[in-house]
Structures are given as structure tokens and as C-alpha cells.
Design a protein around this motif. Structure first.
Motif, short mmCIF file in Angstrom:
data_model
loop_
_atom_site.label_atom_id
_atom_site.label_comp_id
_atom_site.label_asym_id
_atom_site.label_seq_id
_atom_site.Cartn_x
_atom_site.Cartn_y
_atom_site.Cartn_z
N ILE A 135 0.87 -1.18 0.00
CA ILE A 135 0.00 0.00 0.00
C ILE A 135 0.91 1.23 0.00
N LYS A 136 1.02 1.87 -1.15
CA LYS A 136 1.95 3.01 -1.28
C LYS A 136 1.40 4.27 -0.62
N LEU A 137 0.05 4.36 -0.57
CA LEU A 137 -0.56 5.55 0.03
C LEU A 137 -1.77 5.12 0.84
N PRO A 138 -1.66 5.05 2.17
CA PRO A 138 -2.83 4.73 3.00
C PRO A 138 -3.90 5.81 2.84
N LEU A 139 -5.14 5.43 3.04
CA LEU A 139 -6.27 6.36 2.84
C LEU A 139 -6.13 7.60 3.74
N ASN A 140 -5.73 7.40 4.99
CA ASN A 140 -5.60 8.55 5.90
C ASN A 140 -4.56 9.55 5.42
N THR A 141 -3.47 9.03 4.83
CA THR A 141 -2.43 9.93 4.28
C THR A 141 -2.97 10.69 3.08
N ALA A 142 -3.79 10.00 2.27
CA ALA A 142 -4.41 10.67 1.11
C ALA A 142 -5.34 11.79 1.58
N TYR A 143 -6.10 11.54 2.65
CA TYR A 143 -6.97 12.59 3.20
C TYR A 143 -6.14 13.80 3.65
N THR A 144 -5.03 13.52 4.30
CA THR A 144 -4.15 14.61 4.77
C THR A 144 -3.62 15.41 3.58
N ALA A 145 -3.19 14.69 2.54
CA ALA A 145 -2.66 15.35 1.33
C ALA A 145 -3.73 16.24 0.70
#
Length: 321
Positions: A135-145
Motif C-alpha cells: 500500500i503506497k498511500l494509505p487512505l488517511n495519508t491521502a486525506y491529509t494530502a
């Protein structure tokens, strides 16, 4: 464009109704994609609908051991299809984006292009179908981005009643996702009314305890006309109670029976959840490209929209609004 979706979503006394669709296969030429879009919009011509939802189809084979009933096929970029449908329909499009496959820098680049080149304004981010694999980008990190991104996307999340049935914490996920920027939610297809009622009741209760306004929940419904479609629904993780399965399979007209079941499920959900002050919306899709099921999804849309609109009108009357 008509009235902004954000405005419609914010008014709990009105319905919002969408049609869900998938982009054409990756091998589809531009001209052919235009024809597919034209055919879809021609079918929807008689409907009153607020917009379309374009899915980002993932290969979910890592989530489950059993083989996929319909083979997975890569599609055209959902952003391309969204732009085409937006241009041709002049209606808002909600575009799904699966985030796990590429890192944050790639995702930020994707967001820039989505806004500038494709006119994407409404997004639903989807995490990895399973915890297996990279998983290169967890969902929570995507939300932060997305929160740190300069463009003001209207963000939605996915909600799965089946997850609530097994883990009991889906309502908390909704609360957390709202804190991460989600303004609305789209459910997985509903065939188990009680599972959905349990989730929505827990969510409404949490909102009351926290003194926050519940966000719009868009409930997805789909017709089912065959054992193969039923098998696919179960493969996708859609909960279909045993009695419901037999009702569909043993019916003289399985498609018509599935539409009756969907209407009955919606009525049960509205009975339980409208008094809780939850703003409900609809999303109608066909899970296959079979003509009979696509035609049935149009009938299902008309019936469920009329059902929701009637209940909301009765509620307004009772409240003197």
C-alpha cells in the motif's frame, strides 16, 4: 451547471439522486467512448437526476480467495470519462479515486491534473481493498494530502454497512472521515436493510452525542436478474440475506422481484432513519452490462426516487415546513 451539490447536500429536506457508472474498458477508443457516453445519457434523458458517479474499478482479488465471477478488466481513466459526461450532461460528476497504488507525490500530481485538466470538483477516495500487498498511500495519508492541497475539492467517503455488522465501528469511521474532510458518504449496494439501519442509527446517535450535524448518506441500490449477478454481488462483499437470495432466484421474474426488494428495503430504512434527522440520498447502478439489468436500473431509479421524494414531502408536511 445547476445549483452546487454542496448546497443540495446541506439541505436535509430535499433528496439528491445519482446514477452510478464505470468508465469503458482501457482498449476503448475516444470516439467509441463518446458513443458509450451518449448512449448512457440518452437512457437517462427522461430522468430527473442530480449527477453521475464514476467509479474507479480496482482488481479486488486480494480481498477474497474465490475467483471473480466476471473477469476484471482495466478501464479508461475515470477522470476522462467524468469530464466527457460532465460536458455532455451539464451535471455534476462525483469521481472515485483509488489511492493505494501510487505514492503521495503521484497523488498530488493526480489532484492537480484532475482539477485543471479534467474539471473534477467532487471526489470520493477509496483505500486498498485489503491489507495484503503493498500500500503506497494509505487512505488517511491521502486525506491529509487533500486537506493540505490548494484546490477545494468537495470530498466524499465510502461507507460499508457490512463492515459495521462484523466490526461494529463503521459509525466511528464516518465520524473520523468527517474530521478528515469528508462532506458526504456513498454506501455499498444495499440488500440488507437491517445492516444499513444499524449503521445509520449508530451514526445518528454519535452525531447527537457530539452535537454535530450528520452528513449526507447516499444509499446505493442495484437490480439483480440472475444467479451470476447474485454471485458477483456476494463476491463484492454485499450482504444478501438467505431469504432474499431465494426470493430473487425462485421468482418468475428475478429482476422485477429484486426491484420490489430494493423498494421495500428503502422504505424500511426511511422509516427508521428519517426521524433521526439523517439526510438520505440515492445512487442507482447496474453491476453488469447486461441490457436487461441496465434497463431495470432505470425502472429502479424512477421507483426509488419517487419513494424517497414522497417520504420527504410527507415529513415536510408533518413538520410544517
Amino acid at each position: 451547471m445547476s445549483e452546487p451539490l454542496q448546497q443540495k447536500f446541506a439541505d436535509p429536506h430535499r433528496s439528491v439522486c445519482f446514477v452510478g457508472t464505470t468508465p469503458p474498458k482501457a482498449s476503448t477508443e475516444d470516439m467509441q467512448m463518446q458513443e458509450i457516453a451518449d448512449r448512457l445519457l440518452a437512457r437517462l434523458d427522461t430522468l430527473e437526476y442530480d449527477g453521475l458517479i464514476v467509479y474507479d474499478i480496482q482488481d479486488e482479488s486480494s480481498r477474497i480467495d474465490t475467483p471473480r465471477p466476471f473477469p476484471y478488466a482495466e478501464t479508461r481513466d475515470p477522470r476522462e470519462y467524468s469530464k466527457l459526461l460532465s460536458t455532455n450532461s451539464q451535471r455534476p460528476i462525483i469521481t472515485y479515486k483509488s489511492v493505494a497504488q501510487r505514492d503521495r507525490a503521484d497523488f498530488e500530481q493526480w489532484l492537480e491534473e484532475a482539477w485543471d485538466e479534467y474539471g473534477i470538483r467532487h471526489l470520493v477516495l477509496v483505500g486498498s481493498p485489503s491489507s495484503e500487498g503493498e500500500i503506497k498511500l494509505p487512505l488517511n495519508t491521502a486525506y491529509t494530502a487533500l486537506q493540505e492541497h490548494s484546490k477545494p475539492f468537495h470530498l466524499g467517503g465510502v461507507t460499508i454497512a457490512e463492515r459495521h455488522a462484523t466490526k461494529g465501528n463503521e459509525h466511528q469511521r464516518l465520524i473520523n472521515k468527517v474530521e478528515s474532510g469528508c462532506e458526504f458518504f456513498v454506501s455499498q449496494a444495499v440488500y440488507n436493510a437491517q445492516a444499513t439501519i444499524d449503521l445509520l442509527t449508530s451514526y445518528a446517535r454519535s452525531c447527537r452525542e457530539l452535537n454535530v450535524t450528520p452528513k449526507r448518506i447516499i444509499l446505493t441500490f442495484t437490480p439483480c436478474g440472475s444467479a451470476k449477478t447474485l454471485e458477483f454481488m456476494q463476491w463484492l462483499g454485499i450482504s444478501v440475506p438467505e431469504a432474499t437470495r431465494y426470493r430473487i432466484l425462485d421468482a418468475e421474474n428475478p429482476l422485477a422481484e429484486s426491484i420490489r426488494i430494493c423498494q421495500n428495503n428503502l422504505q424500511q430504512i426511511l422509516d427508521a432513519c428519517l426521524p433521526l434527522g439523517l439526510p438520505i440520498g440515492l445512487n442507482i447502478e447496474s453491476l453488469t452490462n447486461r441490457k436487461a439489468e441496465i434497463d431495470a436500473s432505470i425502472q429502479l431509479y424512477q421507483l426509488l426516487k419517487a419513494t424517497l421524494d414522497l417520504r420527504l414531502a410527507e415529513r415536510r408536511l408533518n413538520q410544517g415546513i
